[in-house]
Structures are given as C-alpha cells and as structure tokens.
Design a protein around this motif. Structure first.
Motif, PDB file in Angstrom:
ATOM      1  N   VAL A  29      -1.838   6.263   4.202  1.00 39.87           N
ATOM      2  CA  VAL A  29      -2.475   5.115   3.570  1.00 39.87           C
ATOM      3  C   VAL A  29      -1.511   3.936   3.671  1.00 39.87           C
ATOM      4  O   VAL A  29      -0.377   4.019   3.193  1.00 39.87           O
ATOM      5  CB  VAL A  29      -2.815   5.404   2.095  1.00 39.87           C
ATOM      6  N   ALA A  30      -1.947   2.871   4.309  1.00 42.95           N
ATOM      7  CA  ALA A  30      -1.139   1.659   4.400  1.00 42.95           C
ATOM      8  C   ALA A  30      -1.135   0.958   3.047  1.00 42.95           C
ATOM      9  O   ALA A  30      -2.165   0.907   2.370  1.00 42.95           O
ATOM     10  CB  ALA A  30      -1.702   0.729   5.463  1.00 42.95           C
ATOM     11  N   VAL A  31       0.031   0.429   2.657  1.00 45.13           N
ATOM     12  CA  VAL A  31       0.172  -0.312   1.407  1.00 45.13           C
ATOM     13  C   VAL A  31       0.797  -1.668   1.736  1.00 45.13           C
ATOM     14  O   VAL A  31       1.842  -1.735   2.380  1.00 45.13           O
ATOM     15  CB  VAL A  31       1.074   0.449   0.408  1.00 45.13           C
ATOM     16  N   SER A  32       0.136  -2.728   1.297  1.00 43.29           N
ATOM     17  CA  SER A  32       0.652  -4.063   1.579  1.00 43.29           C
ATOM     18  C   SER A  32       0.090  -5.073   0.585  1.00 43.29           C
ATOM     19  O   SER A  32      -0.991  -4.870   0.033  1.00 43.29           O
ATOM     20  CB  SER A  32       0.260  -4.490   2.995  1.00 43.29           C
ATOM     21  N   PRO A  55      -1.258  -5.618  -6.080  1.00 42.28           N
ATOM     22  CA  PRO A  55      -0.803  -4.493  -6.904  1.00 42.28           C
ATOM     23  C   PRO A  55      -1.787  -3.336  -6.787  1.00 42.28           C
ATOM     24  O   PRO A  55      -3.000  -3.530  -6.654  1.00 42.28           O
ATOM     25  CB  PRO A  55      -0.775  -5.047  -8.320  1.00 42.28           C
ATOM     26  N   ILE A  56      -1.234  -2.128  -6.816  1.00 39.12           N
ATOM     27  CA  ILE A  56      -2.037  -0.929  -6.589  1.00 39.12           C
ATOM     28  C   ILE A  56      -2.866  -0.596  -7.823  1.00 39.12           C
ATOM     29  O   ILE A  56      -2.363  -0.564  -8.940  1.00 39.12           O
ATOM     30  CB  ILE A  56      -1.120   0.251  -6.219  1.00 39.12           C
ATOM     31  N   GLU A  62      -5.989   7.205  -6.502  1.00 39.17           N
ATOM     32  CA  GLU A  62      -6.258   8.615  -6.752  1.00 39.17           C
ATOM     33  C   GLU A  62      -7.575   9.044  -6.105  1.00 39.17           C
ATOM     34  O   GLU A  62      -7.659  10.103  -5.466  1.00 39.17           O
ATOM     35  CB  GLU A  62      -6.296   8.909  -8.248  1.00 39.17           C
ATOM     36  N   ALA A  63      -8.606   8.223  -6.229  1.00 43.55           N
ATOM     37  CA  ALA A  63      -9.897   8.536  -5.612  1.00 43.55           C
ATOM     38  C   ALA A  63      -9.765   8.600  -4.086  1.00 43.55           C
ATOM     39  O   ALA A  63     -10.328   9.491  -3.435  1.00 43.55           O
ATOM     40  CB  ALA A  63     -10.942   7.505  -6.020  1.00 43.55           C
ATOM     41  N   LEU A  64      -9.012   7.684  -3.525  1.00 38.94           N
ATOM     42  CA  LEU A  64      -8.792   7.661  -2.087  1.00 38.94           C
ATOM     43  C   LEU A  64      -8.064   8.921  -1.633  1.00 38.94           C
ATOM     44  O   LEU A  64      -8.460   9.566  -0.657  1.00 38.94           O
ATOM     45  CB  LEU A  64      -8.001   6.408  -1.705  1.00 38.94           C
ATOM     46  N   LEU A  65      -7.003   9.288  -2.336  1.00 40.52           N
ATOM     47  CA  LEU A  65      -6.248  10.486  -1.970  1.00 40.52           C
ATOM     48  C   LEU A  65      -7.098  11.744  -2.111  1.00 40.52           C
ATOM     49  O   LEU A  65      -7.017  12.653  -1.279  1.00 40.52           O
ATOM     50  CB  LEU A  65      -4.975  10.590  -2.806  1.00 40.52           C
TER      51      LEU A  65
END
Length: 75
Positions: A29-32, A55-56, A62-65
């Motif tokens: 999962v890309a985070v930016s 901001p995350i 959690e739903a994505l994971l």
C-alpha cells in the motif's frame, strides 16, 4: 510503502520487491501526502496494490488491509 523515503524512494523500493518471486504476493500500500492522479498512477504502475493519503484514516487502512490480506493470514 512511504513514497518519500530518504535513500530509496518508495516507488523504487516497490519495484525491487516485485523482482523477488517469494515477495511478489505481498500486498503493498503506497502512503503519501500527495493526493494527485499522477502519484496514484505512478504507485500502481510500480506495483503497489492501493494508495492511502496522509493523514492516515486508520479505519480506512484497516478495511483496506482486510481486503488485501488473505483470510487466515494471522492478522
């Protein structure tokens, strides 16, 4: 995978991970903080499975994971 890493950017890191057969099935999962179509497209083209902006939102993460990880993976 944070896209703004100091020595190796997240896109290059994702590409390196994708070259290893034993790691190919691990979701990335890309985070930016950048929320543009270009950043999303670049991340997906590099091999990321999805994209989350800072901001995350941890409920969203959690739903994505839960969607990306196989059932019974020890989550």
């Amino acid at each position: 995978m944070d896209l703004s890493l100091p020595h190796l950017d997240g896109l290059a890191g994702t590409r390196r991970i994708g070259k290893h057969p034993e790691l190919r099935d691990i979701p990335i999962v890309a985070v930016s903080a950048n929320d543009t179509a270009d950043f999303h497209a670049d991340a997906l083209a590099a091999g990321c499975n999805d994209y989350v902006t800072k901001p995350i939102d941890f409920d969203q993460l959690e739903a994505l994971l839960n969607r990306l990880l196989p059932k019974g993976s020890g989550q």
